[in-house]
Design an enzyme around this catalytic site. Structure first.
Site, PDB file in Angstrom:
ATOM      1  N   GLU A 414       0.819  -1.219   0.000  1.00  0.00           N
ATOM      2  CA  GLU A 414       0.000   0.000   0.000  1.00  0.00           C
ATOM      3  C   GLU A 414       0.847   1.260   0.000  1.00  0.00           C
ATOM      4  O   GLU A 414       0.484   2.257  -0.622  1.00  0.00           O
ATOM      5  CB  GLU A 414      -0.927   0.015   1.221  1.00  0.00           C
ATOM      6  CG  GLU A 414      -2.156  -0.858   1.110  1.00  0.00           C
ATOM      7  CD  GLU A 414      -1.890  -2.322   1.402  1.00  0.00           C
ATOM      8  OE1 GLU A 414      -0.737  -2.668   1.729  1.00  0.00           O
ATOM      9  OE2 GLU A 414      -2.838  -3.126   1.320  1.00  0.00           O
ATOM     10  N   HIS A 481     -10.946  -4.876   9.505  1.00  0.00           N
ATOM     11  CA  HIS A 481     -11.665  -4.760   8.233  1.00  0.00           C
ATOM     12  C   HIS A 481     -12.954  -3.972   8.419  1.00  0.00           C
ATOM     13  O   HIS A 481     -13.863  -4.095   7.617  1.00  0.00           O
ATOM     14  CB  HIS A 481     -12.040  -6.144   7.691  1.00  0.00           C
ATOM     15  CG  HIS A 481     -10.892  -6.963   7.227  1.00  0.00           C
ATOM     16  ND1 HIS A 481     -10.029  -7.602   8.079  1.00  0.00           N
ATOM     17  CD2 HIS A 481     -10.452  -7.262   5.983  1.00  0.00           C
ATOM     18  CE1 HIS A 481      -9.125  -8.266   7.389  1.00  0.00           C
ATOM     19  NE2 HIS A 481      -9.350  -8.081   6.116  1.00  0.00           N
TER      20      HIS A 481
END
Ligand SMILES: Cc1ncc(C[n+]2csc(CCOP(=O)(O)OP(=O)(O)O)c2C)c(N)n1
Ligand SMILES: [Mg+2]
Length: 678
Positions: A414, A481
């Site tokens: 990322e 998440h």
């Protein structure tokens, strides 16, 4: 005041490979002149720092000239990309600008290229593809990868120069970027400026597999070599020239471990007590500059070299006087310039409405298609977004319909992928990056909050970037998440944030975020992706998503919310209207940054009561800012203390029962408001 004309020796900033087989006197003198100027400037900067005339941290490049001067002279400044390190003043002097510009940066005066908003050597020249470094070591490499790829996508045979130290070579971003560059076959010359130390830490404490840092390249499928830049300057230059030519021709990355020197310790204040006895003398004896000077004096005569030095030194002193006489900076437009100015609306094609109602995921897909079809500078990247269509299928069939490289699967990296997107954005592309889950954006926190978000403030460069963040909970996804990270990210200046709650707003938000010249976080609640389908049309007023939307009108109180909670708030308000005959103004904030609260201010002034509802945690949550701003203005008009409804101050718990206890639910919202009303 006009800047003084540089000596003729500095007129040329180029060296070409053809000139290096047996270098001409001109070429050798050019190398020497720039090395001498860089050394003298670094020495004078250190003097002035010690006199208190320069602040911050002075990390001199004394000893690194034999590396950076040949490299910068060899680069094609018309197309290549670079990010210089804190030892690379010589590179800055050669790449662009006048010596006075660079000195102004050190003095942090009104002429500073960063408008004195950044210190010492943290400047660059984005318009000429010199990307300004931030302190965080390793974080610039991926930007070089992005801008270089942008140049290649535009058909320019550019090479990128990604410079970093032996210490910096241990950071995760370096690993991510080497891998990314190899995967994408990007023409980047990665240069480890190995001066043997990172602050006080010797190289042997950075890398367990010996001190030969170039060997790291094998793990990435990249070629590598070591060059001793403390040796013969002409030979160093030839080796660099051959390496650059190869990278330019093959478009494959290359890792060079360039052995270099740090003659003055880490920074001005470093007493170097940690060096073993005799180490300072050994380092000084390796300095290539006096040897190069002696070689030139022997060939061309001492008088000629001494005359060159006199002329260069006089030029430096004149420039220093000018920089010292430049006024101190004023705040000016500092506050407004955290963001790039508003961009004109893009000429989007009006289109017929979508043939069937769409859910949020489909609406975003439709908007991405529109962007990819109409805007050639756009591209979409992220993990599993290609054939698979993304974890939530938002990018379904984009790869099939638009192909690589417009639609790009990325490795699990990322930070580097965000830096790569920033680099693309700085060179005129407009990337849209999907994070698989918003939670993983913390992996890219430095790139998002420091590199991208501060870019316009410190470098005056626009960084148009859309970061798509599938966020939010209620789906039994657990702590990693499910998070709402808006207050985490948006407390950092320079980021915009949109959080649509309907398919139409999601469609509009993609277009509005896309055309903005700043990094925009697009929060997409995962539970909304498939919640319901509603008609989606081309809306010429798509920019209204930067303003709150009045979802429902009422008199008793003003309820402000966003994201999935808009739907829960609307249901709760319907309940109070029918059961209590009590009505609320319900606002969907839509834009979390910048906040546009005019309509909400007017509502609170009228109702005299405020409820703020959000899914994220309460403490330091987004509601704290909303309540503060609205209360500051309307304290005298408020009939009750504002009510904040938010999640508990916990990691998001996993089991559905626990998660329901953690986050606002329809029942809790109604109960809390009812208790507050009583
Ligand atoms: C990620 C990060 N951690 C810590 C620092 C603090 N720091 C600044 S310079 C430096 C040493 C850098 O060593 P190296 O990369 O070898 O470059 P050199 O200074 O030797 O040229 C450190 C630890 C930083 N700038 N960035
Ligand atoms: Mg070092």
């Amino acid at each position: 005041m006009a800047f003084p004309t540089p000596p003729a020796l500095l007129a040329a900033r180029e060296l070409r490979g053809a000139d290096l087989a047996s270098p001409s006197t001109d070429s050798l003198l050019r190398l020497f002149a720039w090395m001498h100027l860089a050394r003298s400037a670094d020495n004078r900067i250190l003097d002035l720092f010690r006199q208190g005339l320069i602040r911050g941290t002075v990390t001199g490049g004394q000893g690194n000239e034999g590396l950076i001067v040949p490299l910068a002279l060899l680069a094609d400044k018309a197309i290549d990309v670079v990010s210089f390190t804190h030892r690379d003043l010589g590179g800055h002097l050669i790449w662009s600008g006048h010596l006075v510009d660079h000195l102004n940066q050190y003095f942090a005066n009104a002429g500073s290229p960063t408008k004195a908003r950044e210190g010492n050597i943290h400047h660059g020249d984005p318009a000429n593809r010199s990307l300004p470094m931030i302190s965080h070591l390793g974080s610039m490499l991926s930007l070089v990868a992005g801008s270089t790829d942008s140049q290649r996508r535009l058909g320019r045979p550019a090479v990128g120069f990604a410079l970093f130290g032996d210490g910096g070579s241990s950071t995760g971003d370096v690993h991510e970027t080497l891998n990314l560059a190899s995967l994408l076959s990007l023409p980047i010359v990665f240069v480890i400026e190995n001066n043997g130390y990172a602050y006080s830490t010797p190289t042997c404490e950075q890398f367990a597999a010996g001190t030969e840092l170039w060997k790291r390249a094998a793990g990435y499928g990249i070629e590598a070599l070591a060059i001793d830049t403390t040796g013969d300057v002409a030979e160093t230059t030839r080796l660099f020239a051959a390496a650059i030519a190869k990278v330019r021709a093959t478009s494959r990355p290359l890792l060079i471990e360039a052995r270099t020197l740090r003659l003055r310790g880490h920074a001005a204040y470093d007493t170097c007590d940690y060096l073993p006895p005799g180490e300072n003398d050994r380092i000084a004896a390796c300095d290539p500059l006096p040897r190069f000077r002696a070689q030139l004096a022997a060939a061309l005569g001492e008088a000629r070299i001494a005359a060159a030095e006199t002329e260069l030194n006089a030029f430096l002193e004149t420039c220093l006087k000018l920089a010292l006489a430049t006024p101190r900076p004023t705040p000016g437009d500092m506050v407004a310039e955290v963001f790039a100015p508003p961009a004109p609306a893009l000429p989007w094609q009006p289109e017929p409405a979508a043939p069937t109602p769409l859910n949020v995921a489909q609406a975003i897909n439709l908007a991405l298609r529109k962007v990819l079809r109409e805007r050639p500078e756009s591209l979409v990247l992220g993990q599993d977004i290609g054939t698979y269509g993304g974890a939530f299928k938002v990018t379904e069939h984009l790869l099939r319909d638009f192909g690589r490289p417009r639609v790009l699967n990325t490795p699990l990296a990322e930070s580097a992928c965000t830096g790569y997107a920033i680099g693309l954005a700085l060179n005129g592309h407009r990337p849209i990056e999907e994070f698989q889950f918003a939670d993983f954006a913390t992996e890219a926190a430095t790139q998002i909050t420091l590199n991208a978000a501060t870019m316009h403030f410190r470098a005056g460069a626009a960084c148009p970037l859309v970061l798509r963040l599938p966020c939010g909970g209620g789906l039994t996804f657990g702590s990693f998440h499910s998070q709402e990270l808006e207050s985490f990210f948006l407390s950092m200046p320079g980021l915009k944030g949109l959080y649509p709650s309907t398919p139409q707003d999601a469609f509009n938000a993609v277009l509005a975020a896309y055309e903005d010249n700043n990094p925009v976080l697009l929060f997409e609640h995962k539970a909304l992706y498939r919640r319901s389908r509603t008609p989606v049309v081309w809306d010429p007023h798509y920019r209204d998503v930067w303003q709150p939307r009045l979802v429902r009108h009422g008199d008793f109180a003003t309820l402000v919310t966003y994201g999935e909670m808009v739907h829960l708030a609307d249901e709760a308000a319907a309940y109070f209207a029918s059961e209590y005959e009590t009505t609320f103004d319900v606002f969907d904030l839509r834009a979390l940054a910048p906040l546009r609260l005019d309509a909400i201010h007017a509502s609170v002034a009228r109702t005299g009561r405020l409820i703020v509802l959000h899914e994220g945690r309460r403490t330091h949550g987004f509601g704290a800012e909303l309540v503060a701003r609205l209360t500051e203005r309307h304290f005298a008009q408020l009939k009750a203390a504002p009510l904040r409804i938010a999640a508990l101050d916990l990691p998001v718990p996993f089991a559905p029962e626990l998660e329901q206890a953690f986050r606002p639910t329809p029942e809790k919202i109604i109960d809390t408001i009812a208790a507050w009303m009583a």
